[in-house]
Structures are given as structure tokens and as C-alpha cells.
Design an enzyme around this catalytic site. Structure first.
Site, PDB file in Angstrom:
ATOM      1  N   LYS A  46       0.809  -1.191   0.000  1.00  0.00           N
ATOM      2  CA  LYS A  46       0.000   0.000   0.000  1.00  0.00           C
ATOM      3  C   LYS A  46       0.855   1.259   0.000  1.00  0.00           C
ATOM      4  O   LYS A  46       0.377   2.353  -0.267  1.00  0.00           O
ATOM      5  CB  LYS A  46      -0.875   0.014   1.277  1.00  0.00           C
ATOM      6  CG  LYS A  46      -1.851  -1.143   1.356  1.00  0.00           C
ATOM      7  CD  LYS A  46      -2.544  -1.174   2.742  1.00  0.00           C
ATOM      8  CE  LYS A  46      -2.146  -2.482   3.375  1.00  0.00           C
ATOM      9  NZ  LYS A  46      -2.706  -2.755   4.675  1.00  0.00           N
ATOM     10  N   GLY A  47       2.127   1.080   0.338  1.00  0.00           N
ATOM     11  CA  GLY A  47       3.012   2.219   0.593  1.00  0.00           C
ATOM     12  C   GLY A  47       3.168   3.200  -0.554  1.00  0.00           C
ATOM     13  O   GLY A  47       3.360   4.392  -0.332  1.00  0.00           O
ATOM     14  N   GLU A 102       7.561   2.384  -6.363  1.00  0.00           N
ATOM     15  CA  GLU A 102       7.754   1.936  -4.982  1.00  0.00           C
ATOM     16  C   GLU A 102       7.881   3.126  -4.042  1.00  0.00           C
ATOM     17  O   GLU A 102       8.318   4.211  -4.453  1.00  0.00           O
ATOM     18  CB  GLU A 102       9.048   1.094  -4.884  1.00  0.00           C
ATOM     19  CG  GLU A 102       8.820  -0.373  -4.675  1.00  0.00           C
ATOM     20  CD  GLU A 102       8.211  -0.743  -3.324  1.00  0.00           C
ATOM     21  OE1 GLU A 102       7.464   0.057  -2.709  1.00  0.00           O
ATOM     22  OE2 GLU A 102       8.474  -1.865  -2.873  1.00  0.00           O
ATOM     23  N   ASP A 103       7.545   2.911  -2.785  1.00  0.00           N
ATOM     24  CA  ASP A 103       7.746   3.961  -1.782  1.00  0.00           C
ATOM     25  C   ASP A 103       9.206   4.031  -1.362  1.00  0.00           C
ATOM     26  O   ASP A 103       9.816   5.080  -1.353  1.00  0.00           O
ATOM     27  CB  ASP A 103       6.825   3.743  -0.569  1.00  0.00           C
ATOM     28  CG  ASP A 103       6.871   2.326  -0.005  1.00  0.00           C
ATOM     29  OD1 ASP A 103       7.580   1.455  -0.549  1.00  0.00           O
ATOM     30  OD2 ASP A 103       6.179   2.081   1.002  1.00  0.00           O
ATOM     31  N   ASP A 106      14.717  -0.815   0.482  1.00  0.00           N
ATOM     32  CA  ASP A 106      15.508  -0.996   1.701  1.00  0.00           C
ATOM     33  C   ASP A 106      16.516  -2.129   1.451  1.00  0.00           C
ATOM     34  O   ASP A 106      17.582  -1.894   0.887  1.00  0.00           O
ATOM     35  CB  ASP A 106      14.515  -1.305   2.835  1.00  0.00           C
ATOM     36  CG  ASP A 106      15.158  -1.389   4.195  1.00  0.00           C
ATOM     37  OD1 ASP A 106      16.238  -0.818   4.385  1.00  0.00           O
ATOM     38  OD2 ASP A 106      14.571  -2.034   5.093  1.00  0.00           O
ATOM     39  N   LYS A 134      17.228   3.510   0.498  1.00  0.00           N
ATOM     40  CA  LYS A 134      18.033   3.341   1.715  1.00  0.00           C
ATOM     41  C   LYS A 134      19.158   2.354   1.366  1.00  0.00           C
ATOM     42  O   LYS A 134      19.101   1.182   1.735  1.00  0.00           O
ATOM     43  CB  LYS A 134      17.114   2.739   2.793  1.00  0.00           C
ATOM     44  CG  LYS A 134      17.360   3.201   4.204  1.00  0.00           C
ATOM     45  CD  LYS A 134      16.569   2.354   5.189  1.00  0.00           C
ATOM     46  CE  LYS A 134      15.236   2.944   5.588  1.00  0.00           C
ATOM     47  NZ  LYS A 134      14.529   2.093   6.581  1.00  0.00           N
ATOM     48  N   PHE A 155      14.169   4.362  10.244  1.00  0.00           N
ATOM     49  CA  PHE A 155      12.825   3.960   9.823  1.00  0.00           C
ATOM     50  C   PHE A 155      11.983   5.213   9.592  1.00  0.00           C
ATOM     51  O   PHE A 155      11.960   6.114  10.426  1.00  0.00           O
ATOM     52  CB  PHE A 155      12.178   3.051  10.860  1.00  0.00           C
ATOM     53  CG  PHE A 155      11.088   2.211  10.265  1.00  0.00           C
ATOM     54  CD1 PHE A 155      11.394   1.069   9.529  1.00  0.00           C
ATOM     55  CD2 PHE A 155       9.757   2.584  10.383  1.00  0.00           C
ATOM     56  CE1 PHE A 155      10.389   0.307   8.931  1.00  0.00           C
ATOM     57  CE2 PHE A 155       8.743   1.823   9.795  1.00  0.00           C
ATOM     58  CZ  PHE A 155       9.070   0.682   9.075  1.00  0.00           C
ATOM     59  N   VAL A 156      11.316   5.267   8.446  1.00  0.00           N
ATOM     60  CA  VAL A 156      10.524   6.451   8.091  1.00  0.00           C
ATOM     61  C   VAL A 156       9.045   6.084   7.964  1.00  0.00           C
ATOM     62  O   VAL A 156       8.711   4.938   7.642  1.00  0.00           O
ATOM     63  CB  VAL A 156      11.018   7.090   6.775  1.00  0.00           C
ATOM     64  CG1 VAL A 156      12.415   7.655   6.933  1.00  0.00           C
ATOM     65  CG2 VAL A 156      10.973   6.112   5.617  1.00  0.00           C
ATOM     66  N   ASP A 162       4.286   3.205   6.533  1.00  0.00           N
ATOM     67  CA  ASP A 162       3.650   2.908   7.824  1.00  0.00           C
ATOM     68  C   ASP A 162       4.604   2.337   8.860  1.00  0.00           C
ATOM     69  O   ASP A 162       5.671   1.812   8.531  1.00  0.00           O
ATOM     70  CB  ASP A 162       2.545   1.869   7.611  1.00  0.00           C
ATOM     71  CG  ASP A 162       3.124   0.485   7.294  1.00  0.00           C
ATOM     72  OD1 ASP A 162       3.915   0.376   6.336  1.00  0.00           O
ATOM     73  OD2 ASP A 162       2.811  -0.479   8.026  1.00  0.00           O
TER      74      ASP A 162
HETATM   75  P1  IMP Z   1      12.838  -4.306   1.157  1.00  0.00           P
HETATM   76  O1  IMP Z   1      12.301  -5.592   0.611  1.00  0.00           O
HETATM   77  O2  IMP Z   1      13.669  -4.525   2.392  1.00  0.00           O
HETATM   78  O3  IMP Z   1      13.580  -3.468   0.133  1.00  0.00           O
HETATM   79  O4  IMP Z   1      11.649  -3.469   1.711  1.00  0.00           O
HETATM   80  C1  IMP Z   1      10.707  -2.988   0.900  1.00  0.00           C
HETATM   81  C2  IMP Z   1       9.446  -2.589   1.617  1.00  0.00           C
HETATM   82  O5  IMP Z   1       9.577  -2.515   3.037  1.00  0.00           O
HETATM   83  C3  IMP Z   1       9.109  -1.200   1.162  1.00  0.00           C
HETATM   84  O6  IMP Z   1       8.333  -1.258   0.001  1.00  0.00           O
HETATM   85  C4  IMP Z   1       8.359  -0.662   2.339  1.00  0.00           C
HETATM   86  O7  IMP Z   1       6.990  -0.992   2.199  1.00  0.00           O
HETATM   87  C5  IMP Z   1       8.945  -1.371   3.537  1.00  0.00           C
HETATM   88  N1  IMP Z   1       9.933  -0.488   4.206  1.00  0.00           N
HETATM   89  C6  IMP Z   1      11.272  -0.543   4.140  1.00  0.00           C
HETATM   90  N2  IMP Z   1      11.850   0.421   4.882  1.00  0.00           N
HETATM   91  C7  IMP Z   1      10.823   1.116   5.422  1.00  0.00           C
HETATM   92  C8  IMP Z   1      10.760   2.278   6.285  1.00  0.00           C
HETATM   93  O8  IMP Z   1      11.756   2.883   6.720  1.00  0.00           O
HETATM   94  N3  IMP Z   1       9.500   2.688   6.613  1.00  0.00           N
HETATM   95  C9  IMP Z   1       8.375   2.080   6.167  1.00  0.00           C
HETATM   96  N4  IMP Z   1       8.391   1.015   5.364  1.00  0.00           N
HETATM   97  C10 IMP Z   1       9.605   0.527   4.999  1.00  0.00           C
HETATM   98 MG    MG Z   2       6.347  -0.875  -0.278  1.00  0.00          MG
END
Ligand code: IMP
Ligand code: MG
Length: 183
Positions: A46-47, A102-103, A106, A134, A155-156, A162
């Protein structure tokens, strides 16, 4: 259990004006890079919902919207490391120019999974746009094509993002205090 954190505990990081200025610049770059072509804007629920809706208004090209949903973070701020597709795109991606929206990237685990999944559907092109990157936490080599802001390892929340489903509605982006981030 829902954390007892309130909006007043959050630290302002990116005010809405700065977010919107940057989104206008990204929209301009996409308009230039895909001039005369039709795009499929594919948001990750949803982000990325707020980012997609603002970015779409900065794009003047012929466009359609679609959404995918994956399970990544549960109620905690830590990734489980496994990704599962919860909802696929409604329309065929074959021969489309797909812009995955994407939002935040990470670890890159979510995008690595999605990229492989989407490429198997043979789009004409697949580009990735993320509002936040990030890079310090990367586990999978993923380079977004368009990045709004590179952010530190904090964390944001806000502007779609969220903490245990809260704070998505905030128009600005905030840092969560480190003691809560670690819970
Ligand atoms: P990844 O698979 O670790 O790259 O994470 C991707 C998903 O984790 C993102 O699409 C976000 O929805 C969530 N996410 C990662 N870091 C944050 C953060 O700092 N705040 C909120 N959601 C996050
Ligand atoms: Mg996301």
C-alpha cells in the site's frame, strides 16, 4: 501489539513541499525519457499509493494505472526476508512499458522478487521509480532508475509509509525515534 508512539514523537524529515518539488522533477524526467510512448504505472500497495497518485499527475504521457501487492513487513519494522505475491497486475504486461512505482527500497528483497516476476511477463521495458532509497541496508543488488531521495538508515513513516499500518495518511515524511525503531 500496536506501539504507543504518537504523531508528536515523530521527527520531521521531508516536508510536503520538498516531496512535491522532487516528484515534479521525476515526472519531467519520465516525460522526457518516454516521449510519445504509453506507460503502465504499476504501484506496489500500500506504501506507494500516494506517491503513484502524485507522480501520475506530474506525468503528461498517455498512461494507465495498475497495482501489485506483496507481503513483506508484517506488524514489525523488520523484513521477514521472504516475499509473497498477494495481488498481481490486472492487465497483461506483455509489450508494455512498465514503470514500477515503490515507496522505499531498503534491503532490495521485495524489488528483486517483483522484478523477476514482472520480467517473466515480457514487458517491452521495465523501469523502477522509488521515492526513497536506503542503500545502506541492501541485501540484493537493485538499482532503481529514478530515485526521489537517498535516505539514511532510519525507519521512516508518512506519505504512504507505515509503522504497523499507522501514519500512512501523514502528508510529510518523518523519522521514527530509534528506540521505537528497534522494538
Ligand atoms: P525491502 O524488501 O527490504 O527493500 O523493503 C521494501 C518494503 O519494506 C518497502 O516497500 C516498504 O513498504 C517497507 N519499508 C522498508 N523500509 C521502510 C521504512 O523505513 N519505513 C516504512 N516502510 C519501509
Ligand atoms: Mg512498499
Amino acid at each position: 501489539m500496536a506501539p504507543s508512539i504518537t504523531i508528536r514523537d515523530l521527527e520531521l524529515f521531508l516536508p510536503r513541499e520538498q516531496i512535491h518539488r522532487r516528484i515534479d522533477q521525476i515526472g519531467t524526467a519520465i516525460n522526457r525519457d518516454f516521449q510519445g510512448q504509453s506507460l503502465l504505472l504499476l504501484g506496489v500497495l500500500k506504501g506507494a499509493a500516494m506517491f503513484l497518485s502524485d507522480l501520475a499527475r506530474a506525468i503528461t504521457l498517455d498512461s494507465t494505472f495498475d497495482f501489485v501487492s506483496v507481503s513483506s513487513y508484517g506488524a514489525s519494522s523488520r523484513s521477514s526476508g521472504t516475499v509473497r505475491l498477494v495481488k498481481d497486475a490486472d492487465q497483461p504486461l506483455e509489450n508494455r512499458i512498465v514503470i514500477l512505482v515503490e515507496d522505499i527500497v531498503d534491503t532490495g528483497v521485495t524489488l528483486r522478487y517483483l522484478k523477476n516476476h514482472l520480467l517473466a511477463q515480457r514487458p517491452a521495458a521495465l523501469k523502477i521509480v522509488t521515492l526513497l532509497d536506503k542503500p545502506s541496508r541492501r541485501l540484493q543488488a537493485i538499482e532503481p532508475d529514478y530515485i526521489g531521495f537517498t535516505v539514511p538508515n532510519r525507519f521512516v513513516v508518512g506519505y504512504g509509509m507505515d509503522l504497523a499500518e499507522r501514519f500512512r495518511n501523514l502528508p510529510d515524511i518523518y523519522f521514527v525515534p530509534p528506540n521505537i525503531q528497534e522494538e
